[in-house]
Design a protein around this motif. Structure first.
Motif, PDB file in Angstrom:
ATOM      1  N   ILE A   1       5.725 -11.083   6.923  1.00 38.09           N
ATOM      2  CA  ILE A   1       4.591 -10.646   6.107  1.00 38.09           C
ATOM      3  C   ILE A   1       4.732  -9.171   5.738  1.00 38.09           C
ATOM      4  N   ALA A   2       5.313  -8.373   6.640  1.00 31.77           N
ATOM      5  CA  ALA A   2       5.513  -6.945   6.371  1.00 31.77           C
ATOM      6  C   ALA A   2       6.423  -6.719   5.175  1.00 31.77           C
TER       7      ALA A   2
ATOM      8  N   ASP B   1       8.371  -8.110  -7.088  1.00 29.74           N
ATOM      9  CA  ASP B   1       7.307  -8.437  -8.040  1.00 29.74           C
ATOM     10  C   ASP B   1       6.288  -9.350  -7.374  1.00 29.74           C
ATOM     11  N   VAL B   2       5.156  -8.797  -6.985  1.00 26.59           N
ATOM     12  CA  VAL B   2       4.072  -9.612  -6.435  1.00 26.59           C
ATOM     13  C   VAL B   2       3.293 -10.185  -7.611  1.00 26.59           C
ATOM     14  N   ILE B   3       3.389 -11.504  -7.809  1.00 27.39           N
ATOM     15  CA  ILE B   3       2.817 -12.126  -9.008  1.00 27.39           C
ATOM     16  C   ILE B   3       1.409 -12.649  -8.786  1.00 27.39           C
ATOM     17  N   ASP B   4       0.991 -12.749  -7.524  1.00 28.50           N
ATOM     18  CA  ASP B   4      -0.323 -13.324  -7.245  1.00 28.50           C
ATOM     19  C   ASP B   4      -0.847 -12.734  -5.935  1.00 28.50           C
ATOM     20  N   THR B   5      -2.073 -12.229  -5.954  1.00 27.23           N
ATOM     21  CA  THR B   5      -2.651 -11.657  -4.733  1.00 27.23           C
ATOM     22  C   THR B   5      -3.635 -12.620  -4.074  1.00 27.23           C
ATOM     23  N   THR B   6      -3.600 -13.889  -4.510  1.00 27.56           N
ATOM     24  CA  THR B   6      -4.442 -14.914  -3.891  1.00 27.56           C
ATOM     25  C   THR B   6      -3.609 -15.791  -2.960  1.00 27.56           C
ATOM     26  N   ALA B   7      -4.084 -15.989  -1.733  1.00 27.78           N
ATOM     27  CA  ALA B   7      -3.459 -16.921  -0.784  1.00 27.78           C
ATOM     28  C   ALA B   7      -4.387 -18.127  -0.670  1.00 27.78           C
TER      29      ALA B   7
ATOM     30  N   ALA C   1      -3.443  -7.822   4.598  1.00 22.15           N
ATOM     31  CA  ALA C   1      -3.214  -6.400   4.883  1.00 22.15           C
ATOM     32  C   ALA C   1      -2.193  -5.776   3.925  1.00 22.15           C
ATOM     33  N   PRO C   2      -0.969  -6.317   3.824  1.00 24.52           N
ATOM     34  CA  PRO C   2      -0.012  -5.690   2.898  1.00 24.52           C
ATOM     35  C   PRO C   2      -0.403  -5.833   1.430  1.00 24.52           C
ATOM     36  N   LEU C   3      -1.037  -6.957   1.059  1.00 19.28           N
ATOM     37  CA  LEU C   3      -1.468  -7.105  -0.336  1.00 19.28           C
ATOM     38  C   LEU C   3      -2.502  -6.037  -0.691  1.00 19.28           C
ATOM     39  N   LEU C   4      -3.442  -5.822   0.206  1.00 17.79           N
ATOM     40  CA  LEU C   4      -4.487  -4.822  -0.028  1.00 17.79           C
ATOM     41  C   LEU C   4      -3.902  -3.412  -0.039  1.00 17.79           C
ATOM     42  N   ALA C   5      -2.992  -3.152   0.913  1.00 17.19           N
ATOM     43  CA  ALA C   5      -2.413  -1.814   1.026  1.00 17.19           C
ATOM     44  C   ALA C   5      -1.563  -1.465  -0.193  1.00 17.19           C
ATOM     45  N   ARG C   6      -0.766  -2.429  -0.663  1.00 16.33           N
ATOM     46  CA  ARG C   6       0.168  -2.133  -1.756  1.00 16.33           C
ATOM     47  C   ARG C   6      -0.415  -2.418  -3.140  1.00 16.33           C
ATOM     48  N   MET C   7      -1.143  -3.537  -3.277  1.00 19.90           N
ATOM     49  CA  MET C   7      -1.660  -3.952  -4.586  1.00 19.90           C
ATOM     50  C   MET C   7      -3.131  -3.564  -4.777  1.00 19.90           C
ATOM     51  N   HIS C   8      -3.756  -3.109  -3.689  1.00 17.03           N
ATOM     52  CA  HIS C   8      -5.160  -2.656  -3.715  1.00 17.03           C
ATOM     53  C   HIS C   8      -6.157  -3.793  -3.925  1.00 17.03           C
ATOM     54  N   GLU C   9      -5.687  -5.038  -3.779  1.00 15.62           N
ATOM     55  CA  GLU C   9      -6.610  -6.172  -3.842  1.00 15.62           C
ATOM     56  C   GLU C   9      -5.962  -7.390  -3.189  1.00 15.62           C
ATOM     57  N   ALA C  10      -6.810  -8.282  -2.704  1.00 13.62           N
ATOM     58  CA  ALA C  10      -6.320  -9.535  -2.114  1.00 13.62           C
ATOM     59  C   ALA C  10      -7.475 -10.529  -2.075  1.00 13.62           C
TER      60      ALA C  10
ATOM     61  N   ALA D   1      -4.273  -4.081  11.140  1.00 15.92           N
ATOM     62  CA  ALA D   1      -4.557  -2.649  11.050  1.00 15.92           C
ATOM     63  C   ALA D   1      -3.276  -1.838  10.873  1.00 15.92           C
ATOM     64  N   LEU D   2      -2.257  -2.217  11.611  1.00 13.72           N
ATOM     65  CA  LEU D   2      -0.969  -1.518  11.567  1.00 13.72           C
ATOM     66  C   LEU D   2      -0.355  -1.589  10.172  1.00 13.72           C
ATOM     67  N   MET D   3      -0.297  -2.810   9.608  1.00 14.23           N
ATOM     68  CA  MET D   3       0.327  -2.967   8.291  1.00 14.23           C
ATOM     69  C   MET D   3      -0.477  -2.255   7.214  1.00 14.23           C
ATOM     70  N   ALA D   4      -1.801  -2.397   7.271  1.00  9.22           N
ATOM     71  CA  ALA D   4      -2.641  -1.777   6.245  1.00  9.22           C
ATOM     72  C   ALA D   4      -2.552  -0.259   6.298  1.00  9.22           C
ATOM     73  N   ALA D   5      -2.506   0.300   7.508  1.00 11.50           N
ATOM     74  CA  ALA D   5      -2.544   1.758   7.671  1.00 11.50           C
ATOM     75  C   ALA D   5      -1.265   2.449   7.220  1.00 11.50           C
ATOM     76  N   THR D   6      -0.154   1.715   7.160  1.00  7.54           N
ATOM     77  CA  THR D   6       1.124   2.364   6.804  1.00  7.54           C
ATOM     78  C   THR D   6       1.060   3.003   5.428  1.00  7.54           C
ATOM     79  N   LEU D   7       0.339   2.392   4.481  1.00 10.59           N
ATOM     80  CA  LEU D   7       0.264   2.916   3.107  1.00 10.59           C
ATOM     81  C   LEU D   7      -1.079   3.565   2.804  1.00 10.59           C
ATOM     82  N   ALA D   8      -1.927   3.736   3.824  1.00 13.00           N
ATOM     83  CA  ALA D   8      -3.224   4.400   3.622  1.00 13.00           C
ATOM     84  C   ALA D   8      -3.023   5.915   3.553  1.00 13.00           C
ATOM     85  N   ARG D   9      -3.876   6.583   2.792  1.00 16.64           N
ATOM     86  CA  ARG D   9      -3.806   8.047   2.701  1.00 16.64           C
ATOM     87  C   ARG D   9      -4.395   8.662   3.965  1.00 16.64           C
ATOM     88  N   GLY D  10      -3.612   9.531   4.622  1.00 18.19           N
ATOM     89  CA  GLY D  10      -4.109  10.204   5.818  1.00 18.19           C
ATOM     90  C   GLY D  10      -3.713   9.473   7.094  1.00 18.19           C
TER      91      GLY D  10
END
Length: 429
Positions: free
Chosen positions: A30-31, A87-93, A109-118, A180-189
């Motif tokens: 998933i990462a 190329d992430v073509i769909d953010t729906t699972a 987590a990674p979809l939200l962190a990288r694509m900003h939506e899921a 939390a770990l995956m989401a935080a990697t691309l979070a600001r701060g």
């Protein structure tokens, strides 16, 4: 539907290679969604859950190629996956995919962190209690996500990206820590995760993320600190050995008697389980090739155990230990503190002649002299392998039905056991 037939009474002798850990391989796959570049994972086990996650990731546009063992590799080396989410073509699972396996919910987590939506369906999976996702959602909300529930889907949005924050879990959660770990990697701060799960699989995922350019410290302890980065890159990582598989085969050897080398097993990943086996009278020896387990003639002593988060006794070995204690000389007590409704194997073990009484979350196992083979039915992943362990020691024939549960978490189980002298075979109808 496949079944497994076992004729009991054969000691196990030889070598069993330990596969890569399912509970690390799934979040590691998933990462791969966190980067446009290719993530290469070695020692990935060939399991139904891994194949299912490949389909789920494919739905998002992830390209995955699998390579089997190369010439000269040892058997059971595991497969190598090349995961490319350029190329992430769909953010729906969708429900029809997520409902088959709980861990697939973690793609949020990674979809939200990288694509900003899921938009991810609420999960299904093993029927062992409610196992809610509220702590996972809490963690994402702490990082600034706007989350709503719509028609059975969790809809998460972070238009400006996620922001680092403090996340303090009210109870230890492996799933929540992974998310939390995956989401935080691309979070600001900076994100500080308190009361984090200490499981080796969490540390393995963090190690891989650091290879990909993340800045994570403290993984494997109750406090993890993540310094957010703008983007991650590709990397190569080898999945750590499966401590639950190693513990399961150790208990199978203890149950039947014999002498088996668990090739590639790492004692520090399952020391609590090895300590319990030693208390029960099983010989455990750690060596350069893994762990050697032996029981030759001596009876099994009863034990008292409570499951606990790592480094305590794993809930995923509770059913296997219960099967083993059915043959102990006296009464054992096992208390399940992690999941409710995780004693579904008790009534199936009773079909072998086991004497087990339940009082809330505690099972008392009264040792019996012998077990008799019986037709039994698997109810979940770990319960199903406890029936195999009982069948290996029971007189006569045992037929384990609904073995698709086994295929979710144990690679080539009957092959590995039969190579050590077990009379076990798969029957395909």
């Amino acid at each position: 539907m496949d079944r497994i037939r076992i004729t009991g009474g054969h000691k196990l002798n030889g070598t069993i290679p330990i596969s890569g850990a399912k509970n690390a391989a799934l979040p590691l796959m998933i990462a791969g969604l966190l980067t446009e570049e290719t993530l290469i994972l070695d020692n990935v086990p060939r399991l139904a859950d891994v194949a299912q996650l490949q389909r789920i990731l494919g739905n998002h546009g992830v390209d995955i190629t699998a390579q089997g063992k190369r010439v000269g590799d040892r058997a059971y080396q595991g497969q190598t996956l090349h995961i490319s989410a350029a190329d992430v073509i769909d953010t729906t699972a969708p429900y029809e995919l997520v409902s088959r396996m709980r861990a697939s919910f973690w793609v949020i987590a990674p979809l939200l962190a990288r694509m900003h939506e899921a938009r991810v369906s609420l999960p299904g999976g093993c029927a062992i209690g409610t196992r809610p996702v509220d702590l996972l959602i809490m963690a994402l909300e702490q990082l600034g996500a706007d989350i709503s529930i719509d028609a059975g889907y969790v809809v998460a949005k972070a238009p400006g990206g996620l922001k680092g924050n403090a996340i303090d879990f009210p109870k230890v959660t492996v799933s929540g820590t992974h998310v939390a770990l995956m989401a935080a990697t691309l979070a600001r701060g900076t994100t500080v995760i308190d009361n984090a799960a200490c499981e080796p699989e969490v540390a393995d995922v963090a190690a891989c993320l650091n290879k990909m350019g993340a800045r994570i410290s403290g993984a494997g302890t109750p406090r993890i600190v993540v310094e957010g980065v703008d983007q991650l890159h590709g990397a190569r990582h080898t999945v750590l050995p499966d401590r639950i598989e190693a513990g399961t085969y150790a208990m199978a050897v203890a149950m039947t008697g014999g002498d088996v080398q668990l090739l590639g097993a790492r004692s520090e990943l399952l020391q609590s389980a090895l300590d319990v086996l030693t208390q029960a009278g099983v010989e455990i020896a750690v060596n350069g090739d893994g762990i050697r387990v032996a029981r030759n003639g001596a009876g099994l002593r009863p034990v008292t155990v409570s499951t606990a988060p790592f480094p305590g006794f794993p809930t995923d070995l509770q059913a296997q230990l219960m099967a083993l204690m059915v043959n102990a000389e006296g009464s054992s007590r096992i208390t399940e503190t992690i999941f409710e409704n995780r004693f579904m194997h008790v009534q199936e073990l009773a079909r072998f002649g086991a004497r087990i009484s339940l009082d809330g979350e505690t099972a008392t196992i009264h040792g019996v002299d012998r077990l008799r083979g019986a037709p039994v039915m698997a109810t979940d992943l770990r319960a199903s392998v406890s029936l195999v362990i009982a069948g290996l020691a029971a007189e006569g024939e045992t037929m384990v039905n609904r073995v698709y549960h086994l295929d979710r978490g144990f690679e080539r189980l009957e092959e590995k056991l039969s190579a050590c002298g077990a009379s076990i075979q798969r029957i395909s109808d």
